[in-house]
Enzyme design. Structure first.
Site, PDB file in Angstrom:
ATOM      1  N   LYS A  46      21.074  -6.777 -65.473  1.00  0.00           N
ATOM      2  CA  LYS A  46      20.192  -6.468 -64.352  1.00  0.00           C
ATOM      3  C   LYS A  46      19.058  -7.479 -64.286  1.00  0.00           C
ATOM      4  O   LYS A  46      18.723  -8.130 -65.276  1.00  0.00           O
ATOM      5  CB  LYS A  46      19.611  -5.051 -64.483  1.00  0.00           C
ATOM      6  CG  LYS A  46      20.658  -3.957 -64.458  1.00  0.00           C
ATOM      7  CD  LYS A  46      21.301  -3.877 -63.093  1.00  0.00           C
ATOM      8  CE  LYS A  46      22.321  -2.747 -63.057  1.00  0.00           C
ATOM      9  NZ  LYS A  46      23.150  -2.804 -61.877  1.00  0.00           N
ATOM     10  N   CYS A  47      18.439  -7.558 -63.126  1.00  0.00           N
ATOM     11  CA  CYS A  47      17.301  -8.429 -62.878  1.00  0.00           C
ATOM     12  C   CYS A  47      16.235  -8.207 -63.959  1.00  0.00           C
ATOM     13  O   CYS A  47      15.984  -7.063 -64.322  1.00  0.00           O
ATOM     14  CB  CYS A  47      16.724  -8.116 -61.503  1.00  0.00           C
ATOM     15  SG  CYS A  47      15.204  -8.980 -61.118  1.00  0.00           S
ATOM     16  N   PRO A  48      15.678  -9.240 -64.495  1.00  0.00           N
ATOM     17  CA  PRO A  48      15.801 -10.658 -64.170  1.00  0.00           C
ATOM     18  C   PRO A  48      16.732 -11.414 -65.119  1.00  0.00           C
ATOM     19  O   PRO A  48      16.715 -12.636 -65.153  1.00  0.00           O
ATOM     20  CB  PRO A  48      14.372 -11.161 -64.324  1.00  0.00           C
ATOM     21  CG  PRO A  48      13.874 -10.401 -65.530  1.00  0.00           C
ATOM     22  CD  PRO A  48      14.519  -9.016 -65.394  1.00  0.00           C
TER      23      PRO A  48
END
Length: 78
Positions: A15-17
């Site tokens: 998942k981000c980042p």
């Protein structure tokens, strides 16, 4: 794409980042002009890579999605 891929990064499931963080570290390990290919599953990665390449000056050669897999090709410019 005509560009040869120097390094492939599997960022699926991250998942981000984290996909961008992986590329940020890895891009220093390739030569200027070489290309990294990234596969990710986070839909937010599209906006993240567009913003990151714009901010860093690297070239986003490809940004595509097929069946939930996002593929990016980024050329190191400096």
């Amino acid at each position: 794409m005509a560009e040869d891929v120097a390094l492939k990064i599997d960022a699926k499931g991250l998942k981000c980042p984290l996909p961008v963080v992986r590329v940020k570290k890895a891009i220093l390990g390739i030569e200027v002009g070489q290309v990294i290919e990234v596969e990710a599953t986070d839909p937010g990665s599209m906006a993240d890579f567009e913003a990151w390449t714009r901010a860093t000056g690297h070239d986003l050669l490809q940004a595509s999605e097929n069946q939930g897999i996002y593929v990016y090709r980024i050329k190191r410019t400096k």
